[in-house]
Design an enzyme around this catalytic site. Sequence first.
Site, PDB file in Angstrom:
ATOM      1  N   ASP A 111       0.857  -1.204   0.000  1.00 25.13           N
ATOM      2  CA  ASP A 111       0.000   0.000   0.000  1.00 25.13           C
ATOM      3  C   ASP A 111       0.884   1.242   0.000  1.00 25.13           C
ATOM      4  O   ASP A 111       1.381   1.641   1.050  1.00 25.13           O
ATOM      5  CB  ASP A 111      -0.870   0.028   1.262  1.00 25.13           C
ATOM      6  CG  ASP A 111      -1.697  -1.245   1.427  1.00 25.13           C
ATOM      7  OD1 ASP A 111      -1.126  -2.252   1.883  1.00 25.13           O
ATOM      8  OD2 ASP A 111      -2.881  -1.208   1.094  1.00 25.13           O
ATOM      9  N   ASP A 113     -11.021  -4.487  -1.316  1.00 26.10           N
ATOM     10  CA  ASP A 113      -9.970  -4.117  -0.371  1.00 26.10           C
ATOM     11  C   ASP A 113     -10.540  -3.178   0.685  1.00 26.10           C
ATOM     12  O   ASP A 113     -10.939  -2.059   0.388  1.00 26.10           O
ATOM     13  CB  ASP A 113      -8.848  -3.410  -1.144  1.00 26.10           C
ATOM     14  CG  ASP A 113      -7.712  -2.984  -0.238  1.00 26.10           C
ATOM     15  OD1 ASP A 113      -6.706  -2.479  -0.770  1.00 26.10           O
ATOM     16  OD2 ASP A 113      -7.826  -3.147   0.990  1.00 26.10           O
TER      17      ASP A 113
HETATM   18  O1  LIG Z   1      -5.727  -0.313   1.529  1.00 24.20           O
HETATM   19  C1  LIG Z   1      -6.242  -0.083   2.596  1.00 24.20           C
HETATM   20  C2  LIG Z   1      -6.539   1.258   3.023  1.00 24.20           C
HETATM   21  O2  LIG Z   1      -6.031   2.187   2.129  1.00 24.20           O
HETATM   22  C3  LIG Z   1      -6.696  -1.117   3.541  1.00 24.20           C
HETATM   23  O3  LIG Z   1      -7.951  -1.511   3.103  1.00 24.20           O
HETATM   24  C4  LIG Z   1      -5.795  -2.292   3.616  1.00 24.20           C
HETATM   25  O4  LIG Z   1      -5.336  -2.638   2.344  1.00 24.20           O
HETATM   26  C5  LIG Z   1      -6.539  -3.468   4.195  1.00 24.20           C
HETATM   27  O5  LIG Z   1      -6.863  -3.161   5.501  1.00 24.20           O
HETATM   28  P1  LIG Z   1      -7.995  -3.975   6.311  1.00 24.20           P
HETATM   29  O6  LIG Z   1      -9.260  -3.208   6.141  1.00 24.20           O
HETATM   30  O7  LIG Z   1      -8.081  -5.359   5.730  1.00 24.20           O
HETATM   31  O8  LIG Z   1      -7.500  -3.983   7.745  1.00 24.20           O
END
Ligand SMILES: O=C(CO)[C@@H](O)[C@H](O)COP(=O)(O)O
Length: 246
Positions: free
Chosen positions: A46, A194
């Site tokens: 990310d 996501d």
């Molecule tokens: O990409 C993002 C936020 O920008 C998140 O969504 C993570 O990638 C995953 O986080 P969880 O919600 O699974 O804890």
Amino acid sequence: MSESAPLYGKPRKVQIIPSVLPADFGKLGADCKKMEDAGCDRIQFDVMDGNFVPNLTFGPDTIRWCRQYTKLPFETQLMVSERCTDAMLDTFTEVSKGPNGEPGVVIVHVEACTHLHRNLTKIRAAGGSPSVALNPHTPAEMIENVLDLVDHVLVMTVNPGFGGQKYIPTMTDKVRKIRKWIVDRNLDVDIEVDGGIKATKETIGECARAGANCFIAGSGLFAFDDMSEGVKKLTAMALEGQGVAP
Ligand SMILES: O=C(CO)[C@@H](O)[C@H](O)COP(=O)(O)O
């Protein structure tokens, strides 16, 4: 609540993709190896610039260094400004490649691309696997005309920037709409979701039923002491959502 419509078209291979957000950035390489040993399909990095989203993570060198710790494919989500997207697309495409130069998934946000068609074409030309992400407020129609250029569409099911947020249930219908376009046009495109994805019927189950087959999980996967257990549970819930017997 009435039962939602069953999966439209043939089920696509379920893929479980950990987000590195909850990982220990002090030993990210070791955590990448842990994700590989747990049976994950690829790893999502990310990338956040504190501008497109109110958080700041890492740049291309962090991804480049993680390559030596795992053979898993990489997926890089560019949650960065348009200027950063345009300036660094080739670099992120390069560092996202596999151990033998295989294409890595590079995700640009439609909201950060005035020239989305050009950026997706550029990723493919640079040896990457192009993907486009939509924030929760962005209509599916914004990416309808580039479905033929991508390998994946990422439907954000939270507002990007942080892990541990709650799934936004209205995103399920957006997944269903995009899935119908893909099937009706006979396109070979995965749908990723996501944000807030857990091993529950209400999140991964409903998303799989609506047509998603790639599931990015951060807190929902890292919550398991034994990550391989989490991969199995998430996969089983997704198959159930698709109507496929495990
Ligand atoms: O990409 C993002 C936020 O920008 C998140 O969504 C993570 O990638 C995953 O986080 P969880 O919600 O699974 O804890």
